[in-house]
Structure formats: structure tokens, C-alpha cells
Motif scaffolding. Sequence first.
Motif, mmCIF file in Angstrom:
data_model
loop_
_atom_site.group_PDB
_atom_site.id
_atom_site.type_symbol
_atom_site.label_atom_id
_atom_site.label_comp_id
_atom_site.label_asym_id
_atom_site.label_seq_id
_atom_site.Cartn_x
_atom_site.Cartn_y
_atom_site.Cartn_z
ATOM 1 N N ASP A 6 11.504 49.193 92.971
ATOM 2 C CA ASP A 6 12.335 48.077 93.431
ATOM 3 C C ASP A 6 13.768 48.352 92.993
ATOM 4 O O ASP A 6 14.117 48.125 91.825
ATOM 5 C CB ASP A 6 11.806 46.773 92.819
ATOM 6 C CG ASP A 6 12.693 45.577 93.165
ATOM 7 O OD1 ASP A 6 13.467 45.663 94.143
ATOM 8 O OD2 ASP A 6 12.598 44.561 92.444
ATOM 9 N N GLU A 158 11.017 43.313 100.528
ATOM 10 C CA GLU A 158 10.775 42.852 99.154
ATOM 11 C C GLU A 158 9.859 41.616 99.090
ATOM 12 O O GLU A 158 8.921 41.596 98.297
ATOM 13 C CB GLU A 158 12.108 42.617 98.436
ATOM 14 C CG GLU A 158 12.817 43.941 98.146
ATOM 15 C CD GLU A 158 14.296 43.794 97.831
ATOM 16 O OE1 GLU A 158 14.757 42.662 97.606
ATOM 17 O OE2 GLU A 158 14.996 44.827 97.806
ATOM 18 N N ASP A 185 12.439 33.938 95.243
ATOM 19 C CA ASP A 185 12.898 35.121 94.482
ATOM 20 C C ASP A 185 14.322 34.904 94.004
ATOM 21 O O ASP A 185 15.268 34.970 94.787
ATOM 22 C CB ASP A 185 12.812 36.357 95.393
ATOM 23 C CG ASP A 185 13.248 37.650 94.695
ATOM 24 O OD1 ASP A 185 13.649 37.596 93.514
ATOM 25 O OD2 ASP A 185 13.179 38.709 95.338
HETATM 26 MG MG LIG Z 1 15.266 41.676 93.362
#
Ligand SMILES: [Mg+2]
Length: 508
Positions: A6, A158, A185
Motif C-alpha cells: 500500500d 484501495e 478510510d
Molecule cells: Mg491510505
Amino acid sequence: MRLGVDFGTTRTTVAQVDRGNYPVVAFEDENGDVQDFIPSVVALDGDTLVFGARAHELALQGAPHLRSFKRLLSDPDVTPATTVRLGNRDVTLLILVTRFLEHVASCVRANSSVSEVPADEPLQAVVGIPAHAYSAQRFLTLEAFRAAGFEVLAMVNEPSAAGFEYTHRHGATLNTRRRRVLVYDLGGGTFDASLVAVEGRSHEVLDSRGNNLLGGDDFDQVLAGLAAAAAHSSPAELGETAWQELVDAARAAKESLNPHSRWLTVEVGHQPVSLDVAEFYRAVDPLIAATIDTMAPLTQRLEDGSQELAADVAGLYVVGGGSDLPAIARQLRQTFGRRVHRSPHPGASTAIGLAIASDPDAGYTLRDQLSRGVGVFRERESGAQVSFDTLLSPQLRVSTSQSVSVSRTYRAAHNIGWFRFVEYTTTDDEGVPRGDVMPFGQIAFPFDSLLQGLGDSVPLDEVEVRRTEDGPMVREEYTVDEHGIVGVSITDLGTGYSVHRNLGDHQA
Ligand SMILES: [Mg+2]
Ligand SMILES: Nc1ncnc2c1ncn2[C@@H]1O[C@H](COP(=O)(O)OP(=O)(O)OP(=O)(O)O)[C@@H](O)[C@H]1O
């Protein structure tokens, strides 16, 4: 070895596949301190580019540096040739990101909780990409990961990755009535909320909303401001360096809070100041409320103005390092009730989901599940521009008993054609891929008959790409066979020179 990577705006996090477990990789810095992320920072040490923890330290000492360079990729007009200024140097963004990812790869191999990875063992990775990223960002991110030595198995949105982690941990909450997950998020610099549809083992982002100017960093600013005020000072009075030190101290104090914390202490110019945690939470209340407001189109608004989750949402999944602050889950539960679930590793949820996606034994293979399109990125104007063409649309009906072909014929405009094929799940209105994108092989085809005659003796990547006025007529043919394998043939109709390749072989 298989990994999920990530590449975040403020922190880059890696998780590993280890026999059905997905541990977060811990990295050791020069001081022997261990952290479960690499700061996404680059700095200049004299003439040398340095990255990660060392760059973070140099930045604190005043060296020229860049933070949040991932943000620069989100410009739709970004190309491999786009440059950024660092100190008195211009560096192309592609090289900057590639070098940063090389640093990540070398940290994984040599300075991490992963036991020594032999140099000849590939780093096979599923990598993340913001759900709203344009094709330019997807292309550059793929290129940078590849150039940095990763074997990229897939590039996944994501929030889909966070959805994987949700399914992995809370699969029991999903049923025929509840097939969606709302991912919340809160990162360092951005907030994203995405509605993810879970169909069997496939995860698809249906809709998302975000605020690119709201993240954990803003909470640090609020706390630093409270501390300064308590010390009868202000940012202006402290000056830039002392204020930056205070913001860093505030971040550390914020990250050490737990649900039982009552007081926190921050140093303002070497003077310790104690603050009531409740006062800090009251001060950040509007920030948390702003995230809930941003999510409103993805939830249901009640008559009294409050919000609730739609009936078919299995859970609100709280991820992103910024959401580790206890006040956030508390406020979300007050608003949305028991369907709120906090990831046990908020800062690493995306990386863990990506690692799950990279594990063939987890059964979350994206490719088998999704109706996918195939397209090609082409470099135009000698690499200065990138365009995307759809070759096989996700709606194309394929058959299990016979193959389906499409073809196109055109006059070549360059001496060499570079074709970078990808598979994707969805495109936006303008036809650029917005869903999950998977690299699908690349072909360099010599349109110049002199190059065709040289065969393999001259590697095409060493030949400069030039425009030509008198290129040959070329035919591309794409065939999906009964197993769903896509083959491509490119033929120079003048000379008969032809190249055939099956795409996606590297994943077989
Ligand atoms: Mg992030
Ligand atoms: N224990 C903690 N409590 C509160 N906040 C935390 C904690 N740990 C990390 N954070 C915050 O999380 C943020 C970083 O989150 P994350 O790693 O998810 O961001 P990112 O992926 O780099 O950024 P983005 O998602 O914006 O691209 C920082 O603001 C950091 O201070």
C-alpha cells in the motif's frame, strides 16, 4: 514471496503472505527503531536522494524534501516525463516514485521482519491504487513498481482491498440480504468512503466519495494549536521550525492515546504542557463530523437530518491510520450503531487486503470472478503522452465453446509500437479504466522494416522511438479463446512480419 504493498500518501505499508496469515511487515530504521510502515518521504542528502525513515529525519533537520508526492500522481495530465523540483534539482515523477519503491523493495529484502529474501526470489505483489485514480496514475504506478523490481500480480482499488480484509475477518456478517460494505478510510492526508459490493469472493467499488484535504494531519494541527494556546503561545510566535516540532510531538501524543486516556502531554518549546483529552476530542469533533457528512451520499438520510446505513450494508468498516483515534469509532458508533467494525490494524488494513488478494490459496482471485475488459496503454509522441484504448470491453460476450475475435487496421505513425496491455473491471464515461487494473503483458513491435530484419540482435528498448510519415499498414487481432485466454497478433500487412503472444501468461 507474495506481498501486498500500500503506497500511501504519508506512509507505505507492506503485508506478507505466510501460510494463510497476512502479517504486517515491520521495518528497522538506522537507530534500530522498528515501525510497521515506511514514511513516504524523499529528501536530498547533499546530491543524493534518500527515502523513508532517513529522509524523514533529514527533513526535520531542514534538508530539501518532498512529502505526499503520491498526490502529484493524481493529476490527470501527469506523464512519465512530468518533473518535480527537489532543492535545486528537477526529477521526473516516474523516477522519483520508482526510486522510492526500490527503497521499499530493498527494505523488505534486507531490513525487515521478513527473514532474508534471497536475491533471486521475486517480490510478487498486489499493489493498491486510489479508487478514483485516472489511467495516468494507474499507468505510472504500474510502471514504477515494475521498474523498481516488483513483479506486479495485480493493481487493486484501495477500498476493494479493505473489503477483502473485511470479508476475511467478518465474513459471517455478509449474507443474501447484506452484500455491501461501506469502507471508511481516514489516512494521513485524505479521507475516502467507498461502497463495496461483495459477490462471492469478488469485491467491486460501486461508488465512492472523498475529501482530499482532510486526514490525520489535520488532527495533529488541532492538537498542536491547543498545546500552543495552553502555553500562551501561537504558531507565529513559535516560528516555523518550533511549530513543526510541536506538530510532530502532537502527532506522537495523538498516536499514543488509548480509549482510557484522560490526559496527554506535549512539549511546547521544551516546556511540557498537559491537556485534557476530552478537550482535544471536542476540538476535533467538527473534523469527524465532516467525514460523516462526506459519506452522506452513500448512507441514508433520515427525516430528522441524521444518517443511517442502508439495510443491505453488512458493515461500516473503519480503516486508515487516522481512524485509530478512539474518538472516531466512538462517534461513528453513536451515529451508525452496531454495524460499525474497526479494523484491528487500521493503518495496515489496505496492505493486508492486498496481501490476501495476492494469495492464491485465499481464493479471492480477482480475475476469475469479474467480467473484465482488455485494453492497451500506448505511448504517443515518443513517450511524452500516454493514451488508453479499449480492445475488449467488459460487456463483450465470450463463449466457452468457441473463440471470439476483434481486429483493427491502421497506418503506423512511429518506427516502433510499445503496447502495454492491461485487464480492467470498469471504465469511466470517457473510457479510461477506473476499476481494478491488472498488467497483462507488453509487446514492442518494430514497424520499421529495417528493425524487423534485425531480429533480436538489437533490443527494441534501446532504439529511440520516432514519428514516421510513411509507416506500414498494421493489423492487430485479439482473440478470446474458450478458456478465456486472450491472444494478440500484430502483423505488418506490407512485409508480413508478425508477432503473436498470449496475454497474462505470467500469472499462469
Ligand atoms: Mg491510505
Ligand atoms: N494510533 C494512532 N492513533 C491515531 N492516529 C494514528 C495512529 N497511528 C497512525 N495514526 C495516523 O494515521 C495517519 C496515517 O494513516 P495511513 O497510513 O492510513 O495514511 P496513508 O495511507 O499514508 O495516507 P492516505 O490514505 O491519505 O494516502 C497519520 O495521520 C497518523 O498520525
